[in-house]
Write an enzyme that holds these catalytic residues in place. Sequence first.
Site, PDB file in Angstrom:
ATOM      1  N   ARG A   5       0.784  -1.111  -0.127  1.00 51.65           N
ATOM      2  CA  ARG A   5      -0.015   0.063   0.121  1.00 51.65           C
ATOM      3  C   ARG A   5       0.921   1.259   0.084  1.00 51.65           C
ATOM      4  O   ARG A   5       2.117   1.108   0.450  1.00 51.65           O
ATOM      5  CB  ARG A   5      -0.840  -0.018   1.187  1.00 51.65           C
ATOM      6  CG  ARG A   5      -1.801   1.121   1.222  1.00 51.65           C
ATOM      7  CD  ARG A   5      -2.916   1.080   0.347  1.00 51.65           C
ATOM      8  NE  ARG A   5      -4.327   1.977   0.542  1.00 51.65           N
ATOM      9  CZ  ARG A   5      -4.727   2.666  -0.089  1.00 51.65           C
ATOM     10  NH1 ARG A   5      -4.605   2.478  -1.410  1.00 51.65           N
ATOM     11  NH2 ARG A   5      -5.784   3.292   0.117  1.00 51.65           N
ATOM     12  N   THR A 292     -10.229   0.315 -10.175  1.00 53.13           N
ATOM     13  CA  THR A 292      -9.040  -0.887  -9.404  1.00 53.13           C
ATOM     14  C   THR A 292      -8.924  -2.030 -10.502  1.00 53.13           C
ATOM     15  O   THR A 292      -9.947  -2.147 -11.102  1.00 53.13           O
ATOM     16  CB  THR A 292      -9.868  -1.426  -8.157  1.00 53.13           C
ATOM     17  OG1 THR A 292      -9.712  -0.079  -7.122  1.00 53.13           O
ATOM     18  CG2 THR A 292      -8.882  -2.299  -7.493  1.00 53.13           C
ATOM     19  N   GLU A 312      -6.323   4.315  -7.592  1.00 52.86           N
ATOM     20  CA  GLU A 312      -7.534   5.000  -6.999  1.00 52.86           C
ATOM     21  C   GLU A 312      -8.406   5.562  -8.396  1.00 52.86           C
ATOM     22  O   GLU A 312      -9.241   4.705  -8.600  1.00 52.86           O
ATOM     23  CB  GLU A 312      -7.061   6.114  -6.244  1.00 52.86           C
ATOM     24  CG  GLU A 312      -8.400   6.701  -5.328  1.00 52.86           C
ATOM     25  CD  GLU A 312      -8.843   6.146  -4.396  1.00 52.86           C
ATOM     26  OE1 GLU A 312      -9.873   6.387  -3.749  1.00 52.86           O
ATOM     27  OE2 GLU A 312      -8.669   4.980  -4.258  1.00 52.86           O
ATOM     28  N   ASP A 332      -7.890   8.524   0.248  1.00 47.97           N
ATOM     29  CA  ASP A 332      -8.238   7.234   0.761  1.00 47.97           C
ATOM     30  C   ASP A 332      -8.314   7.731   2.219  1.00 47.97           C
ATOM     31  O   ASP A 332      -8.925   6.970   3.151  1.00 47.97           O
ATOM     32  CB  ASP A 332      -7.826   6.032   0.609  1.00 47.97           C
ATOM     33  CG  ASP A 332      -8.239   5.519  -0.611  1.00 47.97           C
ATOM     34  OD1 ASP A 332      -9.293   5.637  -1.129  1.00 47.97           O
ATOM     35  OD2 ASP A 332      -8.036   4.423  -1.144  1.00 47.97           O
ATOM     36  N   SER A 356      -8.145   1.177   2.682  1.00 48.52           N
ATOM     37  CA  SER A 356      -8.599   0.630   1.629  1.00 48.52           C
ATOM     38  C   SER A 356      -9.664  -0.133   1.538  1.00 48.52           C
ATOM     39  O   SER A 356      -9.985  -0.572   2.681  1.00 48.52           O
ATOM     40  CB  SER A 356      -7.403   0.008   0.765  1.00 48.52           C
ATOM     41  OG  SER A 356      -7.647  -0.759  -0.374  1.00 48.52           O
ATOM     42  N   SER A 357     -10.388  -0.376   0.555  1.00 48.52           N
ATOM     43  CA  SER A 357     -11.366  -1.515   0.562  1.00 48.52           C
ATOM     44  C   SER A 357     -10.810  -2.793  -0.208  1.00 48.52           C
ATOM     45  O   SER A 357     -12.004  -3.542  -0.513  1.00 48.52           O
ATOM     46  CB  SER A 357     -12.758  -0.620  -0.167  1.00 48.52           C
ATOM     47  OG  SER A 357     -13.144   0.322   0.570  1.00 48.52           O
ATOM     48  N   GLY A 378     -13.889  -1.881  -7.601  1.00 46.42           N
ATOM     49  CA  GLY A 378     -15.247  -1.118  -7.348  1.00 46.42           C
ATOM     50  C   GLY A 378     -15.215  -0.117  -6.448  1.00 46.42           C
ATOM     51  O   GLY A 378     -16.192  -0.055  -5.774  1.00 46.42           O
ATOM     52  N   GLY A 379     -14.009   0.157  -5.908  1.00 51.87           N
ATOM     53  CA  GLY A 379     -13.810   1.303  -4.718  1.00 51.87           C
ATOM     54  C   GLY A 379     -14.610   0.681  -3.554  1.00 51.87           C
ATOM     55  O   GLY A 379     -14.298  -0.367  -3.170  1.00 51.87           O
TER      56      GLY A 379
END
Length: 428
Positions: A5, A292, A312, A332, A356-357, A378-379
């Site tokens: 990350r 993503t 992003e 984020d 993050s997701s 998909g965020g």
Amino acid sequence: TIDARETAPLAATPELFLDAQGKPPKQFMDAVMGGRSVGTPGILRGLEMAHQRWGNLAWPELFTETIERAEQGFVVGERLQRLLELKLSPGLLEMAPGNAYFYPNGQALQAGSLKQNPEYAQTLRVIAEQGADAFYRGDIAKEIVSAVQNSDINPGKLALDDLANYDAIIREPVCAEYRVYEVCGMGTPSSGGLTVLQILGILENFPVSEWEVNSENAVHHFTQASRLAFADRNRYIADSDFVDVPVTELLNKNYLRERAALIQARDMGKAQPGVFAQYSYANDQSPEFPNTTHVSIVDAEGNVFSMTSSIEMGFGSGVMAAGFLLNNQLTDFSIVPEVNGELVANRVEAGKRPRSSMSPMMIFNAAGKPIHAVGSPGGARIINYVAQTLVGLLDWNLDMQAAIDLPHVTNLNGVTSLERGTAIEQLA
């Protein structure tokens, strides 16, 4: 799991996105565009770590095909033309050199035209020959830092030391039992693994397998479980190297049973987070946008790989360096560091990784054998997409393609969204 990350620059402060009066940007895109939103790129260190531990091919071989494609060019598709015409990334038109690359002569790239990127080919050639260090310490690093600090919009704080000191991290996955399976995913700073496991842990208290696929009952309980999980996510989940995250408490079966008991026949409206006496945070304020990429692979020897990566937004920050776009991952973080005097767990801090997701996951059977590898773009909706796929696989015994093809339903503790143009619309 490998955590590659991005990190906040060492010069970043919790007030990164606030103006001189301490106010956040009026529009979220004002935070996205330009150098301020760029985090230290991490993906190359992550791929390098994976290659050093498990790779078979020589490092330079991995770049050959992409270098050729960058040099020879690719045919622009209708989707790219449409996104550019829609000005999905408005700042792209105002920032060099991205504006010249994507809008030659002021016009969006046209479908059917050939687009070459010799600068990117050269960047990849250097990395292929010299390894990831060439990206993090050489001329490429200088180009990145210069592009960020001298951005035409919102100059940023990224420095050479941020790149030189970046490391990918091996972390323990977060795992939980669901029915007769063990489900494992990314821990913090991603909220993906924990929130998917919370949704499943709440649904475990209901006879989901007895309900018809995507029936009203199933969708209702899924949306309510998601509301409850997202309420906890937005309050408690952030980079656990910087803040205390109640991981054990969030996945406790008794706690999730109590949360499940809050689900009634009618929609509960905005769910409230659970209360853990020793954790006091304000709710996070960071919208996420759905751009993503994910890949899951199982090879002939039974090795399993699940990876999600992202810049992003679709065009990142709009800042371009050495032939590629730079991320806007710092958005984020929560745009505001505190609410009513209470700190947000996911506030900006120097060297911190934004929440993050991303939800790359693996599922193991009772014998401990891997049976599924999943993930999604998909965020913030990634979490729902993956959880719904897992319900399809593990409760309804669908095959992988059928589970992925399920019409999507999402609820991020706000409105319920039903996928347009599918059978699920009739549940509205």
